[in-house]
Design a protein around this motif. Structure first.
Motif, PDB file in Angstrom:
ATOM      1  N   SER A 180     -84.229 -28.824  14.055  1.00  0.00           N
ATOM      2  CA  SER A 180     -83.615 -27.716  14.402  1.00  0.00           C
ATOM      3  C   SER A 180     -83.860 -27.411  16.017  1.00  0.00           C
ATOM      4  O   SER A 180     -83.108 -26.868  16.604  1.00  0.00           O
ATOM      5  N   GLY A 181     -85.017 -27.819  16.202  1.00  0.00           N
ATOM      6  CA  GLY A 181     -85.559 -27.703  17.556  1.00  0.00           C
ATOM      7  C   GLY A 181     -84.839 -28.374  18.682  1.00  0.00           C
ATOM      8  O   GLY A 181     -84.887 -28.448  19.776  1.00  0.00           O
ATOM      9  N   VAL A 182     -84.300 -29.661  18.241  1.00  0.00           N
ATOM     10  CA  VAL A 182     -83.633 -30.735  18.999  1.00  0.00           C
ATOM     11  C   VAL A 182     -82.131 -31.050  18.728  1.00  0.00           C
ATOM     12  O   VAL A 182     -81.611 -31.732  19.438  1.00  0.00           O
ATOM     13  N   ILE A 183     -81.754 -30.352  17.642  1.00  0.00           N
ATOM     14  CA  ILE A 183     -80.147 -30.677  17.297  1.00  0.00           C
ATOM     15  C   ILE A 183     -79.734 -29.158  16.963  1.00  0.00           C
ATOM     16  O   ILE A 183     -80.158 -28.454  15.939  1.00  0.00           O
ATOM     17  N   LYS A 184     -78.726 -28.811  17.720  1.00  0.00           N
ATOM     18  CA  LYS A 184     -78.111 -27.221  17.579  1.00  0.00           C
ATOM     19  C   LYS A 184     -76.864 -27.686  16.877  1.00  0.00           C
ATOM     20  O   LYS A 184     -76.248 -28.483  16.666  1.00  0.00           O
ATOM     21  N   PRO A 185     -76.483 -26.796  16.120  1.00  0.00           N
ATOM     22  CA  PRO A 185     -75.246 -27.026  15.002  1.00  0.00           C
ATOM     23  C   PRO A 185     -73.983 -27.108  15.777  1.00  0.00           C
ATOM     24  O   PRO A 185     -73.329 -27.811  15.374  1.00  0.00           O
ATOM     25  N   GLU A 186     -73.860 -26.799  16.899  1.00  0.00           N
ATOM     26  CA  GLU A 186     -72.495 -27.226  17.590  1.00  0.00           C
ATOM     27  C   GLU A 186     -72.784 -28.725  17.898  1.00  0.00           C
ATOM     28  O   GLU A 186     -71.590 -29.286  18.111  1.00  0.00           O
ATOM     29  N   GLN A 187     -73.856 -29.389  17.897  1.00  0.00           N
ATOM     30  CA  GLN A 187     -73.849 -30.871  18.000  1.00  0.00           C
ATOM     31  C   GLN A 187     -73.573 -31.706  16.723  1.00  0.00           C
ATOM     32  O   GLN A 187     -73.202 -32.792  16.719  1.00  0.00           O
ATOM     33  N   TRP A 188     -73.403 -30.899  15.585  1.00  0.00           N
ATOM     34  CA  TRP A 188     -73.291 -31.527  14.307  1.00  0.00           C
ATOM     35  C   TRP A 188     -72.010 -32.411  14.233  1.00  0.00           C
ATOM     36  O   TRP A 188     -72.101 -33.416  13.753  1.00  0.00           O
ATOM     37  N   PRO A 189     -71.063 -31.850  14.539  1.00  0.00           N
ATOM     38  CA  PRO A 189     -69.599 -32.663  14.440  1.00  0.00           C
ATOM     39  C   PRO A 189     -69.777 -33.798  15.269  1.00  0.00           C
ATOM     40  O   PRO A 189     -68.853 -34.773  15.064  1.00  0.00           O
ATOM     41  N   THR A 190     -70.447 -33.862  16.182  1.00  0.00           N
ATOM     42  CA  THR A 190     -70.424 -35.178  17.214  1.00  0.00           C
ATOM     43  C   THR A 190     -71.391 -36.014  16.700  1.00  0.00           C
ATOM     44  O   THR A 190     -71.399 -37.169  17.320  1.00  0.00           O
ATOM     45  N   LEU A 191     -72.231 -36.094  15.885  1.00  0.00           N
ATOM     46  CA  LEU A 191     -73.281 -36.774  15.280  1.00  0.00           C
ATOM     47  C   LEU A 191     -72.588 -37.623  14.200  1.00  0.00           C
ATOM     48  O   LEU A 191     -71.744 -37.330  13.290  1.00  0.00           O
ATOM     49  N   PRO A 192     -73.153 -38.828  14.042  1.00  0.00           N
ATOM     50  CA  PRO A 192     -72.662 -39.735  13.048  1.00  0.00           C
ATOM     51  C   PRO A 192     -73.122 -39.271  11.630  1.00  0.00           C
ATOM     52  O   PRO A 192     -74.417 -39.246  11.468  1.00  0.00           O
ATOM     53  N   SER A 193     -72.235 -38.997  10.855  1.00  0.00           N
ATOM     54  CA  SER A 193     -72.578 -38.566   9.514  1.00  0.00           C
ATOM     55  C   SER A 193     -73.150 -39.794   8.547  1.00  0.00           C
ATOM     56  O   SER A 193     -72.312 -40.659   8.478  1.00  0.00           O
ATOM     57  N   ARG A 194     -74.090 -39.392   7.636  1.00  0.00           N
ATOM     58  CA  ARG A 194     -74.437 -40.273   6.733  1.00  0.00           C
ATOM     59  C   ARG A 194     -74.572 -39.644   5.304  1.00  0.00           C
ATOM     60  O   ARG A 194     -75.059 -40.503   4.033  1.00  0.00           O
ATOM     61  N   VAL A 195     -73.959 -38.773   5.232  1.00  0.00           N
ATOM     62  CA  VAL A 195     -74.059 -37.822   3.727  1.00  0.00           C
ATOM     63  C   VAL A 195     -73.336 -38.439   2.733  1.00  0.00           C
ATOM     64  O   VAL A 195     -73.683 -38.584   1.501  1.00  0.00           O
ATOM     65  N   GLU A 196     -72.293 -38.895   3.246  1.00  0.00           N
ATOM     66  CA  GLU A 196     -71.315 -39.628   2.007  1.00  0.00           C
ATOM     67  C   GLU A 196     -72.085 -40.717   1.447  1.00  0.00           C
ATOM     68  O   GLU A 196     -72.248 -41.000   0.184  1.00  0.00           O
ATOM     69  N   GLN A 197     -72.446 -41.761   2.229  1.00  0.00           N
ATOM     70  CA  GLN A 197     -72.825 -42.964   1.692  1.00  0.00           C
ATOM     71  C   GLN A 197     -74.417 -42.827   1.036  1.00  0.00           C
ATOM     72  O   GLN A 197     -74.560 -43.420   0.189  1.00  0.00           O
ATOM     73  N   ASN A 198     -74.920 -41.716   1.624  1.00  0.00           N
ATOM     74  CA  ASN A 198     -76.310 -41.510   0.966  1.00  0.00           C
ATOM     75  C   ASN A 198     -76.357 -40.856  -0.158  1.00  0.00           C
ATOM     76  O   ASN A 198     -76.975 -41.161  -1.153  1.00  0.00           O
ATOM     77  N   THR A 199     -75.348 -39.808  -0.524  1.00  0.00           N
ATOM     78  CA  THR A 199     -75.034 -39.213  -1.613  1.00  0.00           C
ATOM     79  C   THR A 199     -74.524 -40.485  -2.630  1.00  0.00           C
ATOM     80  O   THR A 199     -74.948 -40.083  -3.931  1.00  0.00           O
ATOM     81  N   ARG A 200     -73.664 -41.127  -2.353  1.00  0.00           N
ATOM     82  CA  ARG A 200     -73.064 -42.260  -3.268  1.00  0.00           C
ATOM     83  C   ARG A 200     -74.139 -43.016  -3.880  1.00  0.00           C
ATOM     84  O   ARG A 200     -74.295 -43.537  -5.044  1.00  0.00           O
ATOM     85  N   LYS A 201     -75.144 -43.331  -3.064  1.00  0.00           N
ATOM     86  CA  LYS A 201     -76.358 -44.192  -3.175  1.00  0.00           C
ATOM     87  C   LYS A 201     -77.299 -43.324  -4.451  1.00  0.00           C
ATOM     88  O   LYS A 201     -77.533 -44.175  -5.259  1.00  0.00           O
ATOM     89  N   LEU A 202     -77.208 -42.084  -4.366  1.00  0.00           N
ATOM     90  CA  LEU A 202     -77.800 -41.336  -5.373  1.00  0.00           C
ATOM     91  C   LEU A 202     -77.087 -41.314  -6.828  1.00  0.00           C
ATOM     92  O   LEU A 202     -77.557 -41.353  -7.791  1.00  0.00           O
ATOM     93  N   LEU A 203     -75.580 -41.070  -6.421  1.00  0.00           N
ATOM     94  CA  LEU A 203     -74.861 -40.932  -7.722  1.00  0.00           C
ATOM     95  C   LEU A 203     -75.017 -42.385  -8.330  1.00  0.00           C
ATOM     96  O   LEU A 203     -74.738 -42.280  -9.698  1.00  0.00           O
ATOM     97  N   ASP A 204     -74.988 -43.525  -7.708  1.00  0.00           N
ATOM     98  CA  ASP A 204     -75.283 -44.884  -8.387  1.00  0.00           C
ATOM     99  C   ASP A 204     -76.339 -45.022  -9.194  1.00  0.00           C
ATOM    100  O   ASP A 204     -76.482 -45.365 -10.079  1.00  0.00           O
ATOM    101  N   LEU A 205     -77.381 -44.603  -8.422  1.00  0.00           N
ATOM    102  CA  LEU A 205     -78.787 -44.681  -9.093  1.00  0.00           C
ATOM    103  C   LEU A 205     -78.731 -43.635 -10.491  1.00  0.00           C
ATOM    104  O   LEU A 205     -79.436 -44.331 -11.391  1.00  0.00           O
ATOM    105  N   PHE A 206     -78.260 -42.644 -10.262  1.00  0.00           N
ATOM    106  CA  PHE A 206     -78.195 -41.437 -11.435  1.00  0.00           C
ATOM    107  C   PHE A 206     -77.241 -42.268 -12.570  1.00  0.00           C
ATOM    108  O   PHE A 206     -77.657 -42.072 -13.667  1.00  0.00           O
ATOM    109  N   GLU A 207     -76.218 -42.918 -12.283  1.00  0.00           N
ATOM    110  CA  GLU A 207     -75.469 -43.505 -13.364  1.00  0.00           C
ATOM    111  C   GLU A 207     -75.934 -44.746 -14.109  1.00  0.00           C
ATOM    112  O   GLU A 207     -76.090 -44.881 -15.125  1.00  0.00           O
ATOM    113  N   ARG A 208     -76.909 -45.599 -13.213  1.00  0.00           N
ATOM    114  CA  ARG A 208     -77.622 -46.469 -13.661  1.00  0.00           C
ATOM    115  C   ARG A 208     -78.564 -46.059 -14.856  1.00  0.00           C
ATOM    116  O   ARG A 208     -79.029 -46.602 -15.854  1.00  0.00           O
TER     117      ARG A 208
END
Length: 299
Positions: A24-52
């Motif tokens: 949080s010291g180097v990334i401010k909330p107003e920057q969040w929409p400008t950064l490449p998101s990875r939450v979808e792919q990473n959450t799906r990785k966990l969903l696949d793991l839990f399914e297995r």
């Protein structure tokens, strides 16, 4: 694994790498929409793991994530996992006013309930920031209709923790008299001292055999259910790096990201896991009821 093991709680705090307090010291909330998101792919990785592994988990979804990626929330729900709230903006509660916290908590809960069509009953604070300075938040959680919380870490830490608070699930009687179930984050006792053994950075930084020992130690060698947590970004060694963060923040955030997924696979083989609500139901001993003063050790 032995079928007589306790049913531990598997929980995922659904946030992106740029939401975390360590950066949080180097990334401010107003920057969040400008950064490449990875939450979808990473959450799906966990969903696949839990399914297995045929494991159901509780996903504490950040309101900001739900607002920007609503289909991800629906996907988690369709897979049969439990949806709970992680607040809206991932701000530390003790740095918010009660009015702001109430507004954000209602907003996040409504978002998740609109997306799933189900009541959201559980809550986890950003960075476990229900501390001695923010116990007032428990009354707001009860006012918003939450039935249980998993935000209190019975350790001493620079950002969170209530040292000496109970290590097993218990019931909180808030200042206004409401009752809220609490499932604290896992700690082991080593030489009489509490050692964090709940997941996250501790899971990545400790050698896996040591973490497994501590987690089993915390359960009373297989008698009490414990709480495990992880974030989707922790199984993503390819995430963007912020080298302008302090060395300590980089250590906390980036250590052993490349080993985390493999360790999680092993953890799912070594212990039994389900959702927080299922683990609560499976924990048969009667839970003690404590006032907020008693949580702090004040008679």
């Amino acid at each position: 694994m032995p079928s007589d093991q306790p049913l531990h709680a598997m929980s995922i705090d659904v946030e992106d790498y740029f939401h975390v307090a360590a950066l949080s010291g180097v990334i401010k909330p107003e920057q969040w929409p400008t950064l490449p998101s990875r939450v979808e792919q990473n959450t799906r990785k966990l969903l696949d793991l839990f399914e297995r592994h045929q494991v159901k988990a509780t996903f504490f979804v950040l309101g900001w994530v739900a607002e920007h990626y609503p289909e991800l929330v629906r996907e988690i729900d369709r897979a049969g996992h439990e949806i709970a709230s992680h607040g809206y903006s991932h701000q530390l509660i003790y740095r918010q006013s009660p009015e702001t916290f109430l507004q954000e908590t209602r907003r996040s809960k409504a978002l998740l309930e609109d997306l799933t069509g189900k009541a959201v009953q559980g809550y986890r604070a950003a960075s476990y920031s229900i501390t001695k300075d923010s116990l007032w938040a428990l009354d707001i959680l009860a006012e918003c209709g939450f039935r249980w919380d998993s935000s209190i870490f019975p350790v001493r830490h620079d950002n969170y923790g209530i040292p000496g608070s109970p290590r097993a699930p218990y019931t909180i009687r808030t200042e206004n008299g409401a009752l809220l179930q609490e499932f604290p984050l896992t700690t082991a006792r080593v030489l009489g001292l509490p050692v964090p053994a709940a997941g996250g950075g501790y899971f990545r930084q400790f050698p896996y055999p040591l973490f497994r020992y501590l987690f089993n130690n915390a359960s009373g060698n297989g008698h009490r259910p414990q709480m495990f947590y992880l974030h989707p970004w922790e199984v993503d060694p390819e995430q963007p790096r912020f080298n302008n963060a302090s060395w300590f923040s980089r250590f906390r955030h980036y250590t052993n990201l490349d080993k985390c997924e493999q360790r999680l696979e092993q953890l799912l083989k070594d212990f039994r896991f389900s959702t927080v609500s299922e683990s609560f139901r499976a924990y048969s001993p009667e839970r003690q009821t404590l006032s907020t003063r008693q949580i702090l050790g004040i008679a």
